[in-house]
Design an enzyme around this catalytic site. Sequence first.
Site, PDB file in Angstrom:
ATOM      1  N   PHE A 202       0.861  -1.191   0.000  1.00 32.52           N
ATOM      2  CA  PHE A 202       0.000   0.000   0.000  1.00 32.52           C
ATOM      3  C   PHE A 202       0.900   1.245   0.000  1.00 32.52           C
ATOM      4  O   PHE A 202       1.887   1.293   0.704  1.00 32.52           O
ATOM      5  CB  PHE A 202      -0.872  -0.012   1.260  1.00 32.52           C
ATOM      6  CG  PHE A 202      -2.202   0.650   1.091  1.00 32.52           C
ATOM      7  CD1 PHE A 202      -3.331  -0.094   0.825  1.00 32.52           C
ATOM      8  CD2 PHE A 202      -2.320   2.027   1.200  1.00 32.52           C
ATOM      9  CE1 PHE A 202      -4.570   0.518   0.688  1.00 32.52           C
ATOM     10  CE2 PHE A 202      -3.552   2.645   1.060  1.00 32.52           C
ATOM     11  CZ  PHE A 202      -4.677   1.898   0.799  1.00 32.52           C
TER      12      PHE A 202
ATOM     13  N   ALA B 222      -0.489  -2.312   5.652  1.00 31.59           N
ATOM     14  CA  ALA B 222       0.126  -2.280   6.978  1.00 31.59           C
ATOM     15  C   ALA B 222      -0.583  -3.217   7.958  1.00 31.59           C
ATOM     16  O   ALA B 222       0.053  -3.766   8.860  1.00 31.59           O
ATOM     17  CB  ALA B 222       0.108  -0.852   7.516  1.00 31.59           C
ATOM     18  N   PHE B 223      -1.877  -3.398   7.752  1.00 34.04           N
ATOM     19  CA  PHE B 223      -2.627  -4.252   8.670  1.00 34.04           C
ATOM     20  C   PHE B 223      -2.106  -5.690   8.663  1.00 34.04           C
ATOM     21  O   PHE B 223      -2.217  -6.414   9.667  1.00 34.04           O
ATOM     22  CB  PHE B 223      -4.117  -4.219   8.280  1.00 34.04           C
ATOM     23  CG  PHE B 223      -5.039  -4.703   9.348  1.00 34.04           C
ATOM     24  CD1 PHE B 223      -5.266  -3.946  10.490  1.00 34.04           C
ATOM     25  CD2 PHE B 223      -5.693  -5.922   9.226  1.00 34.04           C
ATOM     26  CE1 PHE B 223      -6.118  -4.393  11.485  1.00 34.04           C
ATOM     27  CE2 PHE B 223      -6.549  -6.379  10.216  1.00 34.04           C
ATOM     28  CZ  PHE B 223      -6.758  -5.614  11.347  1.00 34.04           C
ATOM     29  N   GLU B 224      -1.542  -6.114   7.532  1.00 33.86           N
ATOM     30  CA  GLU B 224      -1.035  -7.485   7.401  1.00 33.86           C
ATOM     31  C   GLU B 224       0.406  -7.633   7.908  1.00 33.86           C
ATOM     32  O   GLU B 224       0.923  -8.756   8.006  1.00 33.86           O
ATOM     33  CB  GLU B 224      -1.087  -7.937   5.932  1.00 33.86           C
ATOM     34  CG  GLU B 224      -2.467  -8.315   5.427  1.00 33.86           C
ATOM     35  CD  GLU B 224      -3.400  -7.125   5.220  1.00 33.86           C
ATOM     36  OE1 GLU B 224      -2.916  -6.054   4.823  1.00 33.86           O
ATOM     37  OE2 GLU B 224      -4.611  -7.282   5.478  1.00 33.86           O
TER      38      GLU B 224
ATOM     39  N   VAL C 164       0.924   4.578   6.669  1.00 32.60           N
ATOM     40  CA  VAL C 164      -0.527   4.732   6.790  1.00 32.60           C
ATOM     41  C   VAL C 164      -0.786   6.235   6.744  1.00 32.60           C
ATOM     42  O   VAL C 164      -0.247   6.992   7.564  1.00 32.60           O
ATOM     43  CB  VAL C 164      -1.078   4.119   8.089  1.00 32.60           C
ATOM     44  CG1 VAL C 164      -2.602   3.986   7.992  1.00 32.60           C
ATOM     45  CG2 VAL C 164      -0.460   2.761   8.373  1.00 32.60           C
ATOM     46  N   ILE C 165      -1.588   6.636   5.764  1.00 29.45           N
ATOM     47  CA  ILE C 165      -1.810   8.065   5.535  1.00 29.45           C
ATOM     48  C   ILE C 165      -3.259   8.407   5.869  1.00 29.45           C
ATOM     49  O   ILE C 165      -4.191   7.741   5.374  1.00 29.45           O
ATOM     50  CB  ILE C 165      -1.448   8.426   4.073  1.00 29.45           C
ATOM     51  CG1 ILE C 165       0.042   8.116   3.837  1.00 29.45           C
ATOM     52  CG2 ILE C 165      -1.758   9.897   3.788  1.00 29.45           C
ATOM     53  CD1 ILE C 165       0.514   8.295   2.419  1.00 29.45           C
TER      54      ILE C 165
ATOM     55  N   HIS D   9     -10.779   4.785   9.347  1.00 23.39           N
ATOM     56  CA  HIS D   9      -9.992   3.624   8.912  1.00 23.39           C
ATOM     57  C   HIS D   9      -8.522   3.774   9.301  1.00 23.39           C
ATOM     58  O   HIS D   9      -7.886   2.815   9.750  1.00 23.39           O
ATOM     59  CB  HIS D   9     -10.134   3.473   7.391  1.00 23.39           C
ATOM     60  CG  HIS D   9      -9.587   2.201   6.846  1.00 23.39           C
ATOM     61  ND1 HIS D   9     -10.184   0.978   7.070  1.00 23.39           N
ATOM     62  CD2 HIS D   9      -8.496   1.950   6.087  1.00 23.39           C
ATOM     63  CE1 HIS D   9      -9.477   0.037   6.464  1.00 23.39           C
ATOM     64  NE2 HIS D   9      -8.443   0.598   5.870  1.00 23.39           N
TER      65      HIS D   9
ATOM     66  N   PHE E  58      10.147  -0.791  14.111  1.00 28.84           N
ATOM     67  CA  PHE E  58       8.885  -0.232  13.612  1.00 28.84           C
ATOM     68  C   PHE E  58       9.154   0.916  12.639  1.00 28.84           C
ATOM     69  O   PHE E  58       9.440   2.035  13.054  1.00 28.84           O
ATOM     70  CB  PHE E  58       8.042   0.249  14.799  1.00 28.84           C
ATOM     71  CG  PHE E  58       6.650   0.635  14.406  1.00 28.84           C
ATOM     72  CD1 PHE E  58       5.727  -0.313  14.018  1.00 28.84           C
ATOM     73  CD2 PHE E  58       6.260   1.968  14.402  1.00 28.84           C
ATOM     74  CE1 PHE E  58       4.440   0.043  13.644  1.00 28.84           C
ATOM     75  CE2 PHE E  58       4.979   2.339  14.032  1.00 28.84           C
ATOM     76  CZ  PHE E  58       4.068   1.371  13.650  1.00 28.84           C
TER      77      PHE E  58
ATOM     78  N   ARG F 164       9.729  11.796   4.797  1.00 27.76           N
ATOM     79  CA  ARG F 164      10.371  10.831   5.708  1.00 27.76           C
ATOM     80  C   ARG F 164      10.839   9.555   5.009  1.00 27.76           C
ATOM     81  O   ARG F 164      11.320   8.633   5.650  1.00 27.76           O
ATOM     82  CB  ARG F 164       9.384  10.478   6.832  1.00 27.76           C
ATOM     83  CG  ARG F 164       9.166  11.611   7.798  1.00 27.76           C
ATOM     84  CD  ARG F 164       7.896  11.502   8.592  1.00 27.76           C
ATOM     85  NE  ARG F 164       7.741  12.630   9.532  1.00 27.76           N
ATOM     86  CZ  ARG F 164       7.394  13.869   9.169  1.00 27.76           C
ATOM     87  NH1 ARG F 164       7.150  14.148   7.895  1.00 27.76           N
ATOM     88  NH2 ARG F 164       7.298  14.827  10.071  1.00 27.76           N
TER      89      ARG F 164
HETATM   90  N1  INI Z   1      -2.831   0.148   4.372  1.00 27.62           N
HETATM   91  C1  INI Z   1      -1.674   0.837   4.442  1.00 27.62           C
HETATM   92  O1  INI Z   1      -0.587   0.225   4.517  1.00 27.62           O
HETATM   93  N2  INI Z   1      -1.673   2.195   4.423  1.00 27.62           N
HETATM   94  C2  INI Z   1      -2.830   2.917   4.342  1.00 27.62           C
HETATM   95  O2  INI Z   1      -2.768   4.181   4.309  1.00 27.62           O
HETATM   96  C3  INI Z   1      -4.056   2.210   4.279  1.00 27.62           C
HETATM   97  N3  INI Z   1      -5.305   2.929   4.168  1.00 27.62           N
HETATM   98  O3  INI Z   1      -5.299   4.170   4.207  1.00 27.62           O
HETATM   99  O4  INI Z   1      -6.358   2.338   4.049  1.00 27.62           O
HETATM  100  C4  INI Z   1      -4.032   0.794   4.298  1.00 27.62           C
HETATM  101  N4  INI Z   1      -5.163   0.058   4.227  1.00 27.62           N
HETATM  102  C5  INI Z   1      -5.167  -1.339   3.892  1.00 27.62           C
HETATM  103  C6  INI Z   1      -5.004  -2.232   5.113  1.00 27.62           C
HETATM  104  O5  INI Z   1      -3.697  -2.142   5.635  1.00 27.62           O
HETATM  105  C7  INI Z   1      -5.263  -3.709   4.763  1.00 27.62           C
HETATM  106  O6  INI Z   1      -4.365  -4.127   3.775  1.00 27.62           O
HETATM  107  C8  INI Z   1      -6.687  -3.976   4.271  1.00 27.62           C
HETATM  108  O7  INI Z   1      -7.633  -3.469   5.190  1.00 27.62           O
HETATM  109  C9  INI Z   1      -6.927  -5.491   4.080  1.00 27.62           C
HETATM  110  O8  INI Z   1      -6.814  -6.194   5.305  1.00 27.62           O
END
Ligand code: INI
Length: 161
Positions: free
Chosen positions: A22, A56-58, A81-82, A88, A113, A127
């Site tokens: 992402f 980032a969630f993964e 993550v923006i 969200h 991190f 950054r």
């Molecule tokens: N994932 C990111 O790494 N950065 C983001 O800014 C972001 N936004 O903004 O939604 C983001 N979303 C996806 C999330 O990390 C998962 O991949 C998704 O929800 C599937 O599980």
Amino acid sequence: MNVYDSNLDATGLRFGVVVSRFNHLISAALLEGCERALVQRGADPEAIDVAWVPGAFEIPQAARMMAESGRYAAIITLGSVIRGGTPHFDYVCIGVTDGVREVMRDTGIPVAFGVLTTDDVEQALARSGGEDGNKGGEVALAAIEMARLRSALGKPAGDCK
Ligand code: INI
């Protein structure tokens, strides 16, 4: 007194890097800074394993896979993550920060991190190789330092092949 101060020698250490696809442009720049710092400090490029994940969630799940493998002296997490117009942002930030902390607590492996959490793209670009430096390189140094400290105080990082 025995003082264990910063040791930034990455020679002979193996690193796992987890990077979020992402905001790919920012992730790629963080990864470049990270690899450059590790190699400058003596790491073999062949001893740096990079795992891409969707977002980032993964990141925590892949970091856990790497940490539990026992193959790595340290794990480095990279991404951004923006902030958007919805909550969200907050949930993804909480998920990745809590998740990474839990991996470190549960496994004892250092997990650096390097996930940017910013208000806009400009802050993230600044950054990731822009005017505020490259967070990827900074967290690579934190990973080396913590791997060496673990080696000095706990388990030998050199055992991680
Ligand atoms: N994932 C990111 O790494 N950065 C983001 O800014 C972001 N936004 O903004 O939604 C983001 N979303 C996806 C999330 O990390 C998962 O991949 C998704 O929800 C599937 O599980």
